[in-house]
Design an enzyme around this catalytic site. Structure first.
Site, PDB file in Angstrom:
ATOM      1  N   GLU A  91      18.369   1.475  -4.151  1.00 44.49           N
ATOM      2  CA  GLU A  91      17.551   2.489  -3.478  1.00 44.49           C
ATOM      3  C   GLU A  91      17.220   2.105  -2.042  1.00 44.49           C
ATOM      4  OE1 GLU A  91      14.963   3.467  -7.480  1.00 44.49           O
ATOM      5  OE2 GLU A  91      13.967   2.842  -5.652  1.00 44.49           O
ATOM      6  N   CYS A 104      13.218   1.399   4.686  1.00 42.46           N
ATOM      7  CA  CYS A 104      12.945   0.270   3.795  1.00 42.46           C
ATOM      8  C   CYS A 104      14.227  -0.034   3.021  1.00 42.46           C
ATOM      9  CB  CYS A 104      11.805   0.666   2.863  1.00 42.46           C
ATOM     10  SG  CYS A 104      11.423  -0.550   1.628  1.00 42.46           S
ATOM     11  N   CYS A 118       5.944  -5.892 -10.707  1.00 39.16           N
ATOM     12  CA  CYS A 118       7.071  -5.308  -9.971  1.00 39.16           C
ATOM     13  C   CYS A 118       8.160  -4.778 -10.905  1.00 39.16           C
ATOM     14  CB  CYS A 118       7.663  -6.356  -9.041  1.00 39.16           C
ATOM     15  SG  CYS A 118       9.092  -5.751  -8.128  1.00 39.16           S
ATOM     16  N   GLY A 162      14.613  -6.442  -4.309  1.00 36.94           N
ATOM     17  CA  GLY A 162      15.153  -7.784  -4.106  1.00 36.94           C
ATOM     18  C   GLY A 162      14.357  -8.672  -3.183  1.00 36.94           C
ATOM     19  N   GLU A 163      14.668  -9.982  -3.244  1.00 32.17           N
ATOM     20  CA  GLU A 163      14.008 -10.982  -2.407  1.00 32.17           C
ATOM     21  C   GLU A 163      14.983 -11.337  -1.268  1.00 32.17           C
ATOM     22  OE1 GLU A 163      11.162 -12.670  -1.794  1.00 32.17           O
ATOM     23  OE2 GLU A 163      12.361 -13.743  -0.322  1.00 32.17           O
ATOM     24  N   LEU A 220       1.276 -12.147  -0.541  1.00 28.74           N
ATOM     25  CA  LEU A 220       0.269 -13.118  -0.974  1.00 28.74           C
ATOM     26  C   LEU A 220      -0.247 -12.711  -2.350  1.00 28.74           C
ATOM     27  CD1 LEU A 220      -0.893 -15.585   0.553  1.00 28.74           C
ATOM     28  CD2 LEU A 220      -2.912 -14.193   0.998  1.00 28.74           C
ATOM     29  N   ASN A 221      -0.804 -11.501  -2.398  1.00 29.76           N
ATOM     30  CA  ASN A 221      -1.171 -10.849  -3.662  1.00 29.76           C
ATOM     31  C   ASN A 221      -2.282 -11.512  -4.463  1.00 29.76           C
ATOM     32  OD1 ASN A 221       0.747  -8.893  -3.168  1.00 29.76           O
ATOM     33  ND2 ASN A 221       2.332  -9.908  -4.361  1.00 29.76           N
ATOM     34  N   ASN A 297       1.151   0.412  -7.619  1.00 25.40           N
ATOM     35  CA  ASN A 297       1.878   1.615  -7.992  1.00 25.40           C
ATOM     36  C   ASN A 297       2.284   1.513  -9.454  1.00 25.40           C
ATOM     37  OD1 ASN A 297       3.117   3.995  -7.158  1.00 25.40           O
ATOM     38  ND2 ASN A 297       3.847   2.945  -5.321  1.00 25.40           N
ATOM     39  N   CYS A 340       9.361   0.759  -6.012  1.00 24.29           N
ATOM     40  CA  CYS A 340      10.767   0.421  -5.858  1.00 24.29           C
ATOM     41  C   CYS A 340      11.442   0.199  -7.191  1.00 24.29           C
ATOM     42  CB  CYS A 340      10.918  -0.808  -4.983  1.00 24.29           C
ATOM     43  SG  CYS A 340      11.303  -0.293  -3.331  1.00 24.29           S
TER      44      CYS A 340
HETATM   45  N1  SAH Z   1      10.764  -9.399  -2.553  1.00 23.36           N
HETATM   46  C1  SAH Z   1      10.050  -9.160  -1.354  1.00 23.36           C
HETATM   47  C2  SAH Z   1      10.283  -7.774  -0.777  1.00 23.36           C
HETATM   48  C3  SAH Z   1      10.380  -6.634  -1.739  1.00 23.36           C
HETATM   49  S1  SAH Z   1       8.881  -6.238  -2.594  1.00 23.36           S
HETATM   50  C4  SAH Z   1       8.575  -9.423  -1.548  1.00 23.36           C
HETATM   51  O1  SAH Z   1       8.145  -9.629  -2.688  1.00 23.36           O
HETATM   52  O2  SAH Z   1       7.866  -9.464  -0.544  1.00 23.36           O
HETATM   53  C5  SAH Z   1       7.944  -5.454  -1.302  1.00 23.36           C
HETATM   54  C6  SAH Z   1       6.452  -5.382  -1.555  1.00 23.36           C
HETATM   55  O3  SAH Z   1       6.178  -4.484  -2.647  1.00 23.36           O
HETATM   56  C7  SAH Z   1       5.826  -6.718  -1.929  1.00 23.36           C
HETATM   57  O4  SAH Z   1       4.710  -6.987  -1.104  1.00 23.36           O
HETATM   58  C8  SAH Z   1       5.381  -6.517  -3.361  1.00 23.36           C
HETATM   59  O5  SAH Z   1       4.249  -7.317  -3.624  1.00 23.36           O
HETATM   60  C9  SAH Z   1       5.127  -5.033  -3.421  1.00 23.36           C
HETATM   61  N2  SAH Z   1       5.183  -4.441  -4.760  1.00 23.36           N
HETATM   62  C10 SAH Z   1       6.027  -4.741  -5.761  1.00 23.36           C
HETATM   63  N3  SAH Z   1       5.758  -3.983  -6.853  1.00 23.36           N
HETATM   64  C11 SAH Z   1       4.726  -3.188  -6.522  1.00 23.36           C
HETATM   65  C12 SAH Z   1       3.990  -2.185  -7.227  1.00 23.36           C
HETATM   66  N4  SAH Z   1       4.273  -1.850  -8.486  1.00 23.36           N
HETATM   67  N5  SAH Z   1       2.975  -1.570  -6.580  1.00 23.36           N
HETATM   68  C13 SAH Z   1       2.689  -1.881  -5.294  1.00 23.36           C
HETATM   69  N6  SAH Z   1       3.352  -2.805  -4.591  1.00 23.36           N
HETATM   70  C14 SAH Z   1       4.352  -3.466  -5.191  1.00 23.36           C
HETATM   71 FE1  SF4 Z   2       8.494 -10.115  -6.623  1.00 25.88          FE
HETATM   72 FE2  SF4 Z   2       9.488  -8.878  -4.437  1.00 25.88          FE
HETATM   73 FE3  SF4 Z   2      11.132  -9.668  -6.425  1.00 25.88          FE
HETATM   74 FE4  SF4 Z   2       9.492  -7.658  -6.866  1.00 25.88          FE
HETATM   75  S1  SF4 Z   2      11.157  -7.687  -5.399  1.00 25.88           S
HETATM   76  S2  SF4 Z   2       9.872  -9.414  -8.252  1.00 25.88           S
HETATM   77  S3  SF4 Z   2       7.695  -8.260  -5.640  1.00 25.88           S
HETATM   78  S4  SF4 Z   2       9.901 -10.983  -5.126  1.00 25.88           S
END
Ligand code: SAH
Ligand code: SF4
Length: 353
Positions: A91, A104, A118, A162-163, A220-221, A297, A340
Site C-alpha cells: 500500500e 507515505c 501494528c 515495513g521497517e 518512541l511510543n 487506529n 497501514c
Molecule cells: N516501521 C517504521 C515505519 C512504519 S510504521 C516505524 O515503526 O516507525 C509508521 C508509524 O505508524 C509508526 O510510528 C507506528 O508506531 C505507527 N503505527 C503503527 N500501527 C499503528 C496503529 N494501529 N495506529 C496508529 N499508529 C500506528
Molecule cells: Fe513496528 Fe513499524 Fe514494523 Fe509496524 S511497521 S511492526 S510499527 S516497526
C-alpha cells in the site's frame, strides 16, 4: 530481468557505458523516467530506436500494477493498493495537506519487528521491497495525480508498511534517486525516514556518507522502558535509554529536529503521568525534538482502543505546557481502512474467500 529504477545515477551511468552508449544517455533516460515520468520506453523520443529496443528486451519497465484505490471522503487522502510481480501486495497513501501533497511509502511486504499495536506485522516479514518498487510508488502516484504545481508531491515519508532501516540498501538507493538533481530532484528537507529505533542502523545511516541527509522520525511510543518493551519487542535489545542517548548525540543540521512518534493507546500509555515522564525524558534537549501524537487506529482483532479526544488533548497540553513542540496526527482517511496494511489485508481476505 533488471529494472532501471533499481539503479542510482552512478549505476545508471555505468549501465549505459557497459552497453557501449555515450555517457549522456544516462541523463536522458533519467529525465524520461523521473522528471517526465513516462510509462513506456517508446515515449523516450530522443533515444534511438536501437537503444529503445535493447532496453525493452533487457529490462523490465514496471514492477507495480495498480489493483485498486480509495479516496477518503473525510480528508481527500487516497490509498493505493499495488500488486508486485510475485503476487504480493503493498500500500501507498497519498495525504492531502493544506498546501501540498505528502506520499507515505512502504518499504517491505509485512514487517519483522512485531509491534503489538501494528497491523503490518501480523504475518511477519514476507520480503524487502526493491528500490524500483519503492520509487515506483512515487512515480505512479504522481502520474495518477497529473502535472501542474497544485498536483506536485513535495514530501515523502517512509511510514508505510515495513521497517525502512531493515531494508537499508534499497531504501538508501531510493533516497538517492528521490534527491538526485538529475533524477526526482526532491528536497532533502522534505523526506522523512521513520524507524522503530534499530540503534546500529541509525548509527550506520548517519555515518554513511552516501546516504543523503534526510529527516529522521523514531517511534518512541512509550514513556518508560517496560512499557516500550511491552509494546515494541525490539526495545529489549534497543532500550529506551540507549535510543534517547543516541538521538541526543547525533549531529543535526541547523533548524532540523528529530520527530518522535507516539501512538496513544487508551489506558496503556496515554495518562498524564506518561506525559510527564515523557517531558522528563526530553526536557534537557527539547529543541532537538518534536513529538507527533498518533491516536491508535484500531483494526479487526486489535487488543487496544483509541483514547477519547479529551485524553489526547490533555496529553498534548502537558507537553506544550513544558515547551515541547507537539502535534496530533489524526489518522488520515479513517473511512478508507487507514491503518497501514488494512486495505491489503481486506483484499487478501476477498481473494481467498
Ligand atoms: N516501521 C517504521 C515505519 C512504519 S510504521 C516505524 O515503526 O516507525 C509508521 C508509524 O505508524 C509508526 O510510528 C507506528 O508506531 C505507527 N503505527 C503503527 N500501527 C499503528 C496503529 N494501529 N495506529 C496508529 N499508529 C500506528
Ligand atoms: Fe513496528 Fe513499524 Fe514494523 Fe509496524 S511497521 S511492526 S510499527 S516497526
Amino acid at each position: 530481468m533488471t529494472n532501471l529504477k533499481n539503479l542510482n545515477f552512478k549505476e545508471l551511468e555505468n549501465f549505459v557505458i557497459e552497453k557501449g552508449w555515450q555517457k549522456f544517455r544516462a541523463k536522458q533516460i533519467a529525465k524520461w523516467l523521473y522528471i517526465k515520468k513516462v510509462s513506456s520506453y517508446d515515449e523516450m523520443t530522443d533515444l534511438s530506436k536501437e537503444i529503445r529496443n535493447t532496453l525493452k528486451e533487457e529490462t523490465e519497465f514496471d514492477s507495480l500494477e495498480l489493483v485498486t484505490y480509495q479516496q477518503s471522503k473525510l480528508d481527500g487522502s487516497i490509498k493505493f493498493l499495488w500488486r508486485l510481480k510475485d503476487g504480493n501486495t503493498i500500500e501507498t497513501v497519498l495525504i492531502k495537506e493544506k498546501d501540498h501533497w505528502t506520499l507515505c511509502v512502504s518499504t517491505q511486504v509485512g514487517c519483522a519487528v512485531g509491534c503489538r499495536f501494528c497491523y503490518t506485522t501480523k504475518d511477519g516479514l514476507i520480503r524487502n521491497l526493491t528500490t524500483a518498487e519503492i520509487v515506483e510508488q512515487y512515480i505512479n502516484v504522481q502520474r495518477f495525480l497529473g502535472e501542474g504545481e497544485e498536483n506536485r508531491i513535495s514530501n515523502i515519508v517512509y511510514m508505510g508498511m515495513g521497517e525502512p532501516l531493515a531494508n537499508y540498501e534499497n531504501v538508501k538507493k531510493s533516497v538517492q534517486i528521490f534527491t538526485h538533481p538529475d533524477m526526482c530532484k526532491l528536497s532533502h528537507r522534505k523526506i522523512t525516514i521513520s524507524s522503530s529505533g534499530i540503534l546500529h542502523q541509525i548509527k550506520k545511516m548517519y555515518e554513511d556518507r552516501e546516504f543523503p541527509e534526510v529527516k529522521l522520525a523514531v517511534s518512541l511510543n512509550a514513556s518508560y522502558q517496560n512499557q516500550r518493551q511491552f509494546l515494541m519487542p525490539i526495545s529489549q535489545t534497543n532500550t529506551l535509554e540507549d535510543l534517547l542517548d543516541l538521538l541526543k548525540s547525533i549531529p543535526l543540521k541547523p533548524g532540523w529536529r528529530i520527530t518522535l512518534e507516539y501512538v496513544l493507546i487508551k489506558d496503556v500509555n496515554d495518562s498524564p503521568e506518561d506525559a510527564k515522564r515523557l517531558v522528563n525524558l526530553l526536557k534537557r534537549d527539547k529543541h532537538r525534538f518534536k513529538v507527533n501524537l498518533i491516536p491508535f487506529n484500531p483494526f479487526p482483532g486489535s487488543l487496544f482502543q483509541r483514547p477519547e479526544e479529551d485524553r489526547v488533548y490533555r496529553f498534548e497540553k502537558i507537553l506544550w505546557d513544558n515547551d515541547i513542540a507537539t502535534f496530533i496526527r489524526w489518522s488520515k482517511g479513517r473511512d478508507i481502512d487507514a491503518a497501514c496494511g488494512q486495505l491489503r489485508k481486506k483484499h487478501l481476505e476477498e481473494v481467498n474467500a
